[in-house]
Write a protein that holds these residues in place. Structure first.
Motif, PDB file in Angstrom:
ATOM      1  N   THR A  71    -123.665 -34.658  85.134  1.00 43.21           N
ATOM      2  CA  THR A  71    -124.738 -35.612  84.852  1.00 43.21           C
ATOM      3  C   THR A  71    -125.963 -34.923  84.245  1.00 43.21           C
ATOM      4  OG1 THR A  71    -125.271 -35.484  87.208  1.00 43.21           O
ATOM      5  CG2 THR A  71    -124.099 -37.441  86.464  1.00 43.21           C
ATOM      6  N   SER A  98    -123.570 -43.921  80.651  1.00 42.42           N
ATOM      7  CA  SER A  98    -124.995 -43.762  81.001  1.00 42.42           C
ATOM      8  C   SER A  98    -125.542 -42.381  80.625  1.00 42.42           C
ATOM      9  CB  SER A  98    -125.211 -44.017  82.493  1.00 42.42           C
ATOM     10  OG  SER A  98    -124.451 -43.109  83.265  1.00 42.42           O
ATOM     11  N   LEU A  99    -124.697 -41.364  80.572  1.00 42.87           N
ATOM     12  CA  LEU A  99    -125.193 -40.012  80.268  1.00 42.87           C
ATOM     13  C   LEU A  99    -125.504 -39.877  78.781  1.00 42.87           C
ATOM     14  CD1 LEU A  99    -122.703 -37.985  82.471  1.00 42.87           C
ATOM     15  CD2 LEU A  99    -124.875 -39.043  83.101  1.00 42.87           C
TER      16      LEU A  99
ATOM     17  N   ALA B 147    -129.452 -38.415  90.192  1.00 40.28           N
ATOM     18  CA  ALA B 147    -128.492 -38.152  89.124  1.00 40.28           C
ATOM     19  C   ALA B 147    -127.298 -37.299  89.577  1.00 40.28           C
ATOM     20  CB  ALA B 147    -129.178 -37.463  87.950  1.00 40.28           C
ATOM     21  N   SER B 149    -124.058 -36.277  90.672  1.00 35.05           N
ATOM     22  CA  SER B 149    -122.957 -37.242  90.782  1.00 35.05           C
ATOM     23  C   SER B 149    -122.375 -37.314  92.195  1.00 35.05           C
ATOM     24  CB  SER B 149    -121.868 -36.917  89.764  1.00 35.05           C
ATOM     25  OG  SER B 149    -121.298 -35.644  90.026  1.00 35.05           O
ATOM     26  N   ARG B 165    -125.422 -43.998  88.083  1.00 40.33           N
ATOM     27  CA  ARG B 165    -125.004 -42.632  87.784  1.00 40.33           C
ATOM     28  C   ARG B 165    -125.848 -42.157  86.607  1.00 40.33           C
ATOM     29  NH1 ARG B 165    -120.217 -39.289  88.007  1.00 40.33           N
ATOM     30  NH2 ARG B 165    -119.919 -38.767  85.846  1.00 40.33           N
ATOM     31  N   ASN B 166    -127.059 -41.737  86.929  1.00 43.30           N
ATOM     32  CA  ASN B 166    -128.033 -41.391  85.887  1.00 43.30           C
ATOM     33  C   ASN B 166    -127.825 -39.979  85.368  1.00 43.30           C
ATOM     34  OD1 ASN B 166    -129.620 -43.862  86.188  1.00 43.30           O
ATOM     35  ND2 ASN B 166    -130.152 -43.040  88.189  1.00 43.30           N
ATOM     36  N   SER B 167    -128.521 -39.695  84.279  1.00 43.58           N
ATOM     37  CA  SER B 167    -128.536 -38.330  83.755  1.00 43.58           C
ATOM     38  C   SER B 167    -129.755 -37.592  84.309  1.00 43.58           C
ATOM     39  CB  SER B 167    -128.637 -38.384  82.233  1.00 43.58           C
ATOM     40  OG  SER B 167    -128.924 -37.096  81.718  1.00 43.58           O
ATOM     41  N   GLU B 220    -114.877 -44.971  85.784  1.00 47.88           N
ATOM     42  CA  GLU B 220    -116.206 -45.332  86.295  1.00 47.88           C
ATOM     43  C   GLU B 220    -116.179 -46.613  87.136  1.00 47.88           C
ATOM     44  OE1 GLU B 220    -115.132 -45.670  83.307  1.00 47.88           O
ATOM     45  OE2 GLU B 220    -116.003 -47.409  82.294  1.00 47.88           O
TER      46      GLU B 220
END
Lengths: 147, 424
Positions: A71, A98-99, B147, B149, B165-167, B220
């Motif tokens: 991520t 989303s990434l 973020a 994971s 599920r952000n960066s 996902e």
């Protein structure tokens, strides 16, 4: 010649040579070596991606399903853009993850002098049709011409 | 997206250009996924995925400087993923030189930035921030801007918090603004299962293998898992939480899972049961043969597939106190069986600084040390993530470490045999 229509994530017009990954692009694994060791061609360092490993990514129309992996992916893409080691454009067959979305938005909002059109939802047919070396034109409205 | 008056004013620049850009980033990010509103972050602490001062990430440090210089710090204190360096971990001169001078040369600088932005404390470096000994454990229903994971999937699934599920960087921006876009796993609809997984194994499935199988199948999407309560019970006790930590990390790294529900065990499944299953959900049946198939298909990317392992890493994600104790018993028993006094492969067990501190207060610490196992707070991924370490034959029972590095996966039992000299 064939045209495909996708959704515009980051707009822009560009012509570039296609580079195709049929598996997901692991952004960290692909770009880390290039960013770390000053490789201006951004040679893909992901040994698990046989389509891209060892190939130059800078300036290419990168065609892929989605991005995968750590991520940190979004910030790695942002760094690649900031260091001018990004692909000419990113063309996703599936809806963007989303990434990758984070990387595209960060580059768009925080970097003044970078253009990297990003189009998603081009469909499986797009990824089946396009091959390495084909010429790709990207239009502002999300229409992709492959020849 | 509909914005409140306050957020619209921020977006329009009334609180400065930098905060406007932060808001613009999060709004655009949310709009891509159909978010119609921004919602407040409600957890006490944030958690950031980027813990390493990697030289290659210069543009990130410049962006963080913009936040610091404009006074736009995190509205929450935060923990952070594990540090990439620890002198306790076996290394050599060349590796140390590369780590300190090429890879992580910005580590001290970056930790300085984190401190200014709101780092919880100097020991708040772990991927398993939700451990009691660390203290960053969100409440059910909390909205997060995380973020990492493995932490996101644990918080969503085991704790019932809500997080996409952000960066990296997006995680920090959420807590600078105090709001995140509402989409995906923040919505009731997005938390419905589009896969039903039926566990039909004849023994308790290996957590890391089961997670890998499910991750690779559902990617996902959200799964509702039936039949696992037979092996884990219906209480979220230490053993179950430890299992789900490793299982979830494998789903998230081998696929891109952000949430799963376990029938009769995880909070939303206990509350709502099969009502969480979306109409038309697909089914995946897992039996012993399916797990064996998944295991046998892992590629071994060592140049010499028969190389003698030079290092063993356990703890990606970081081990729990319960795990450190049970592995102490296992290693002792394994050594007794082989008639050896120390592990035969240099072995590192990694855990959060707070967990190690608690472990060191127990009688297990001296016993584990006597077996030759080293404990560390390092991030094994960051250690492995360079050309030199990448060429080393490293073994692990972490499916996350296998996925992201050249480390070779073995089951827990196989790892135990290898490190205690019992492997044929």
């Amino acid at each position: 010649m064939k045209q495909f229509k996708g959704r515009v994530i980051s707009p822009g017009k560009i012509k570039a040579e296609a580079l195709v990954s049929h598996g997901g692009l692991n952004t960290l694994a692909s770009f880390q070596k290039a960013l770390q060791f000053g490789d201006k061609k951004a040679t893909c360092g992901d040994q698990n991606n046989p389509d891209l490993y060892g190939k130059q990514m800078v300036g290419k129309a990168l065609c892929l399903p989605q991005t995968i992996g750590s991520t940190t992916g979004g910030l790695v893409l942002y760094c690649a853009c900031s260091m001018k080691r990004q692909p000419a454009c990113l063309l996703f067959s599936k809806p963007i993850d989303s990434l990758a979305a984070a990387g595209a938005v960060l580059a768009d909002v925080w970097l003044d002098d970078v253009t990297m059109p990003v189009i998603d939802s081009l469909g499986d047919e797009f990824l089946n049709y396009v091959k390495d070396g084909m010429q790709i034109s990207v239009e502002d409205d999300g229409i992709i011409t492959v020849e | 997206m509909k914005l409140t008056t306050e957020l619209q004013a921020i977006l329009d620049g009334e609180k400065g250009e930098v905060l406007s850009k932060v808001a613009k980033t999060l709004v655009k990010y949310g709009e891509i996924f159909g978010a119609e509103e921004m919602v407040p972050v409600t957890s006490k602490y944030n958690h950031l995925v980027t813990s390493f001062g990697l030289k290659a990430l210069g543009p990130v440090y410049e962006l963080m400087d913009q936040l610091i210089e404009s006074g736009n710090l995190s509205t929450q204190q935060f923990s952070c993923d594990p540090r990439p360096l620890d002198k306790n971990v076996p290394s050599n001169f060349l590796l140390d030189f590369i780590f300190k001078n090429f890879m992580y040369s910005r580590q001290d600088f970056y930790e300085g930035q984190l401190t200014k932005l709101g780092l919880k404390d100097k020991n708040a470096f772990t991927c398993a921030c939700y451990m009691d000994e660390v203290g960053n454990k969100p409440e059910k229903g909390d909205i997060l801007s995380w973020a990492e994971s493995s932490a996101v999937v644990y918080a969503n699934s085991v704790l019932g918090a809500r997080c996409n599920r952000n960066s990296g960087i997006i995680d920090l921006m959420g807590s600078v603004l105090g709001y995140v876009p509402k989409f995906g796993l923040l919505t009731d609809e997005g938390r419905k299962a589009t896969w039903v997984v039926e566990i039909k194994t004849t023994k308790k499935p290996e957590a890391q293998l089961l997670g890998s199988a499910i991750g690779m199948k559902v990617m996902e999407e959200v799964s509702y898992i039936k039949g696992l309560d037979k092996w884990l019970g219906t209480e979220l006790d230490d053993a179950a939480c430890t299992y789900l930590k490793d299982f979830g990390a494998a789903t998230a790294s081998n696929g891109a899972v952000g949430l799963y529900h376990i029938d009769n065990l995880t909070p939303e499944a206990v509350e709502s049961g099969v009502a969480l299953i979306a109409e038309g959900a697909k089914t995946y049946v897992i039996d012993d043969a399916e797990l064996e198939r998944v295991y046998r298909e892992y590629p071994v990317i060592w140049k010499n597939k028969d190389a003698k392992p030079k290092l063993c890493f356990m703890g990606c994600p970081h081990m729990s106190l319960e795990q450190l104790k049970s592995w102490t018993d296992k290693v002792e028993a394994g050594l007794k069986a082989t008639g050896k006094s120390k592990v035969v492969i240099p072995t590192v067990f990694t855990a959060a600084p707070g967990v190690l501190e608690a472990f060191n207060k127990t009688e297990y610490a001296a016993r584990l040390k006597a077996t030759g196992v080293i404990t560390s707070y390092i991030c094994p991924l960051m250690y492995m993530n360079n050309p030199l370490a990448g060429k080393m034959p490293v073994i692990t029972s972490s499916n996350k470490l296998r996925t992201y590095t050249t480390a070779r996966y073995y089951t827990d039992d196989e790892i135990l045999l290898q490190i205690t000299g019992g492997a044929k």
